[in-house]
Each structure stands twice: as C-alpha cells, then as structure tokens.
Design a protein around this motif. Structure first.
Motif, PDB file in Angstrom:
ATOM      1  N   PHE A   1       0.834  -1.214   0.000  1.00 18.71           N
ATOM      2  CA  PHE A   1       0.000   0.000   0.000  1.00 18.71           C
ATOM      3  C   PHE A   1       0.865   1.260   0.000  1.00 18.71           C
ATOM      4  O   PHE A   1       0.485   2.285  -0.549  1.00 18.71           O
ATOM      5  CB  PHE A   1      -0.925   0.016   1.221  1.00 18.71           C
ATOM      6  CG  PHE A   1      -1.824  -1.185   1.314  1.00 18.71           C
ATOM      7  CD1 PHE A   1      -2.695  -1.490   0.266  1.00 18.71           C
ATOM      8  CD2 PHE A   1      -1.799  -2.008   2.417  1.00 18.71           C
ATOM      9  CE1 PHE A   1      -3.524  -2.607   0.337  1.00 18.71           C
ATOM     10  CE2 PHE A   1      -2.620  -3.126   2.491  1.00 18.71           C
ATOM     11  CZ  PHE A   1      -3.479  -3.425   1.449  1.00 18.71           C
ATOM     12  N   VAL A   2       2.020   1.150   0.658  1.00 14.12           N
ATOM     13  CA  VAL A   2       2.908   2.310   0.778  1.00 14.12           C
ATOM     14  C   VAL A   2       3.607   2.580  -0.559  1.00 14.12           C
ATOM     15  O   VAL A   2       3.755   3.728  -0.983  1.00 14.12           O
ATOM     16  CB  VAL A   2       3.964   2.054   1.887  1.00 14.12           C
ATOM     17  CG1 VAL A   2       4.996   3.177   1.953  1.00 14.12           C
ATOM     18  CG2 VAL A   2       3.278   1.852   3.239  1.00 14.12           C
ATOM     19  N   ARG A   3       3.958   1.489  -1.219  1.00 11.78           N
ATOM     20  CA  ARG A   3       4.818   1.546  -2.406  1.00 11.78           C
ATOM     21  C   ARG A   3       4.296   2.451  -3.513  1.00 11.78           C
ATOM     22  O   ARG A   3       5.021   3.280  -4.034  1.00 11.78           O
ATOM     23  CB  ARG A   3       5.017   0.127  -2.927  1.00 11.78           C
ATOM     24  CG  ARG A   3       6.050  -0.008  -3.987  1.00 11.78           C
ATOM     25  CD  ARG A   3       6.312  -1.465  -4.276  1.00 11.78           C
ATOM     26  NE  ARG A   3       5.076  -2.230  -4.435  1.00 11.78           N
ATOM     27  CZ  ARG A   3       4.990  -3.545  -4.274  1.00 11.78           C
ATOM     28  NH1 ARG A   3       6.057  -4.230  -3.940  1.00 11.78           N
ATOM     29  NH2 ARG A   3       3.843  -4.172  -4.455  1.00 11.78           N
ATOM     30  N   ASP A   4       3.043   2.301  -3.877  1.00 10.91           N
ATOM     31  CA  ASP A   4       2.547   3.046  -5.039  1.00 10.91           C
ATOM     32  C   ASP A   4       1.669   4.236  -4.672  1.00 10.91           C
ATOM     33  O   ASP A   4       0.871   4.698  -5.472  1.00 10.91           O
ATOM     34  CB  ASP A   4       1.787   2.097  -5.974  1.00 10.91           C
ATOM     35  CG  ASP A   4       2.718   1.067  -6.593  1.00 10.91           C
ATOM     36  OD1 ASP A   4       3.835   1.469  -6.983  1.00 10.91           O
ATOM     37  OD2 ASP A   4       2.351  -0.112  -6.655  1.00 10.91           O
ATOM     38  N   MET A   5       1.875   4.764  -3.453  1.00 12.28           N
ATOM     39  CA  MET A   5       0.993   5.846  -2.998  1.00 12.28           C
ATOM     40  C   MET A   5       0.992   7.046  -3.923  1.00 12.28           C
ATOM     41  O   MET A   5      -0.033   7.675  -4.132  1.00 12.28           O
ATOM     42  CB  MET A   5       1.387   6.288  -1.583  1.00 12.28           C
ATOM     43  CG  MET A   5       0.825   5.398  -0.501  1.00 12.28           C
ATOM     44  SD  MET A   5       0.860   6.175   1.109  1.00 12.28           S
ATOM     45  CE  MET A   5       2.562   6.645   1.264  1.00 12.28           C
ATOM     46  N   LYS A   6       2.158   7.351  -4.471  1.00 11.88           N
ATOM     47  CA  LYS A   6       2.249   8.551  -5.292  1.00 11.88           C
ATOM     48  C   LYS A   6       1.339   8.450  -6.523  1.00 11.88           C
ATOM     49  O   LYS A   6       0.639   9.396  -6.879  1.00 11.88           O
ATOM     50  CB  LYS A   6       3.697   8.790  -5.731  1.00 11.88           C
ATOM     51  CG  LYS A   6       3.875  10.166  -6.330  1.00 11.88           C
ATOM     52  CD  LYS A   6       5.311  10.568  -6.479  1.00 11.88           C
ATOM     53  CE  LYS A   6       5.356  12.018  -6.957  1.00 11.88           C
ATOM     54  NZ  LYS A   6       6.711  12.420  -7.337  1.00 11.88           N
TER      55      LYS A   6
END
Ligand code: C2E
Ligand code: CA
Ligand code: CA
Ligand code: CA
Length: 278
Positions: free
Chosen positions: A204-209
């Motif tokens: 979930f953190v990885r593709d936040m952007k």
C-alpha cells in the motif's frame, strides 16, 4: 498409447521427484545451518515519523550459506514452516534478538524495542507464552522492549489466538499486526484482541504517489487504528513523498530503505551511535 504413457511419465515424474528432494534437501541443510550457527539476524531501524528518532529494530533472519552466500528468508521460511523447523528456528530468533537488544542497552545505547516475526505455527504452540517468558528471563530483557509481529492469518484460529494474546499482554510484551490489510481476515478481532500496533503493508505504501486508492487505504488504516487506540507503523517507506504523506496522516512510526536497509549486528551499533550524536 504405451509410448505416450511412458513419455508423459517421463515429463512428469522428474519434476515431482525434484520438488520432494529439494524440500528434503533444504530441510537437511536447514538443520545443519541451525546446528552450525549459519543463521544470522539483520536489523532494520524503525523510526519516529516526526523526528526520526530510532524507536525499534526489526529482526530479519538471513542464512549465511557456505556456498550460496546470504540467503533471504523468502527462500527457506516456507520450507521451515512446512517441516516444523520454524519452531526451533523461531526460538533461536527470539533468543538472539532479545539477547542482542539487552546487549545494546548494556552498551549504554538508548533503550529501544526489538521486533520479532512469528509464524502462525510458532505462535499457536501450546507453551508459546511460557517460552517467551523464559527467554526474557534468561536474557534479562524487560518485556516492554520486545514486540512480536504476527499476521492476520495467525488470528484465524480466534480462540487460540485470543488466549495467547491475553497471556502475552499480561506478560507485558507488545503485539503488532504485520502486513496489515493483505489478509482476508475479518476486522472484528481488532476491537477484541489486546494489540498495540498495526503495520501497514509495503504494497500500500509503495505506489501511494501514483495510486489514489493506495492513499485512501493508507489514510483509512491510520484513522481506524487511531479510533481503536492503536499505533501505526508503515513498512517499506522509500521516498520523501511517502514519508510526507504518512506524516500528514499522523502515522506514528516508519521503516524502510529511506532510513536504512536491514543491517548486520555490528553496523547497528555504529548507526545508533551516529544517531545519538545528532
Ligand atoms: P516482512 O516481515 O514483511 O519484512 C519486511 C521485508 O521487507 C524484509 O524482507 C525487508 O528487508 C524488506 N524491506 C524493508 N524495507 C524495505 C523497503 O523500503 N523497500 C523494499 N522493497 N523492501 C523493504 P526480508 O528481510 O527478505 O524478509 C522477508 C520476509 O521473511 C519477512 O517479511 C517475514 O515475513 C519473513 N521473515 C523474516 N525474518 C523472519 C523470522 O525470523 N521469522 C519468521 N517467521 N519470518 C521471518
Ligand atoms: Ca515483519
Ligand atoms: Ca511486514
Ligand atoms: Ca510485508
């Protein structure tokens, strides 16, 4: 027909045989690794999202293989779980991590938590709490400096899990739910079990952007956790943008390559001493 049967036999059998022998091979090798001290722990800093202070270290197992070099847990934890070897390995991990944390404290470093990963098989064993209690006693580490990371799948056996969690709370160790959001378990356990922290999965953190969906999931997990009086740590934080978003959403703690990769024991001391001098 006979010919074809023979051929398909030949196509199939060697693979099956290979799979079985690979598993037995790894099992034998793992037994040896445990006996000869080839297993080792790396430690990845967990930091306060506001000021970057080190609050903990997650212990991550590595296999220092004489021929294959440093082997990652993805390549042997599953076999260890299937064969039951995860139990003695897990005990070794717990003892080593507690011992190490006590040693850092004895060296005069600021006291921090050590976080230890548990597999379900280990956690659901009958005398698990007793084993943790005697490990803490033997190493002299206070329970508040130990955090146990379990996954949602461990909680599928609700009855067992809730008994063990109650005992562990009594003992005073902390509990975090690892890889939170990736399991298919119900959320109802969150209000019933004595937990301290949710650990937001890296996916979930990885593709936040790029992904509004991931941002929504991350901010929702954080506010849900806070409403339940749980703390939150995000794993796999790699960029300043990710950190900024987590800070804005009041995530308490972060962990990831942005701060440090997992480090061998001796580099941790240097890392913490540098931090202390800041
Ligand atoms: P995990 O508990 O989810 O651990 C996080 C994994 O992400 C670690 O991989 C860590 O090195 C990696 N990581 C940390 N920060 C970043 C980042 O910023 N970016 C990326 N791409 N990766 C990051 P590792 O050490 O290979 O461990 C893999 C898994 O093996 C762990 O996942 C855990 O489930 C399991 N494991 C590790 N040590 C133990 C252990 O002692 N016992 C048990 N039962 N399982 C363990
Ligand atoms: Ca973990
Ligand atoms: Ca994790
Ligand atoms: Ca993960």
């Amino acid at each position: 027909a006979k010919e074809r049967g023979k051929n398909s036999y030949h196509m199939f059998a060697p693979d099956l045989q290979k799979i079985t022998s690979d598993k037995m091979f790894i099992q034998n090798e793992l037994n040896r690794a445990l006996a000869l001290g080839e297993l080792t722990l790396y430690y990845q800093p967990q930091v306060n999202a506001k000021d970057g202070a080190i609050v903990g270290m997650e212990a991550l197992i590595r296999w220092n293989h004489p021929e294959r070099g440093l082997v990652s847990p993805d390549q042997f934890i599953a076999v260890a779980e299937e064969t039951g070897l995860i139990v003695p390995i897990g005990e070794w991990v717990l003892r080593t991590a507690c011992q190490q944390n006590k040693e850092w404290q004895n060296q005069g470093l600021p006291p921090i938590r050590v976080a230890v990963n548990l597999s379900a098989r280990q956690f659901l064993k009958k005398d698990f709490t007793q084993m943790v209690a005697s490990t803490l006693e033997a190493t002299g580490l206070s329970p508040q400096y130990l955090e146990l990371e379990i996954t949602e799948s461990t909680m599928i056996d609700v009855h067992r899990a809730s008994n063990t969690l109650a005992e562990l709370k009594q003992l005073g160790v902390h509990i975090a739910i690892d890889d939170f959001g990736t399991g298919y378990s119900s959320l109802s356990y969150l209000k019933e079990f004595p937990l301290n922290r949710l650990k937001i999965d890296r996916s979930f953190v990885r593709d936040m952007k790029k992904s509004p969906g991931n941002r929504a999931i991350v901010s929702t997990i954080i506010s849900m956790a806070h409403n339940l009086e749980l703390n939150v740590i995000a794993e796999g934080v790699e960029t300043d943008d990710e950190l900024a978003f987590l800070q804005e959403n009041l995530c308490e703690e972060v962990q990831g390559y942005l701060f440090s990769r997992p480090l061998p024991r001796d580099e941790v001391t240097t890392f913490m001493e540098e931090q202390k001098r800041r």
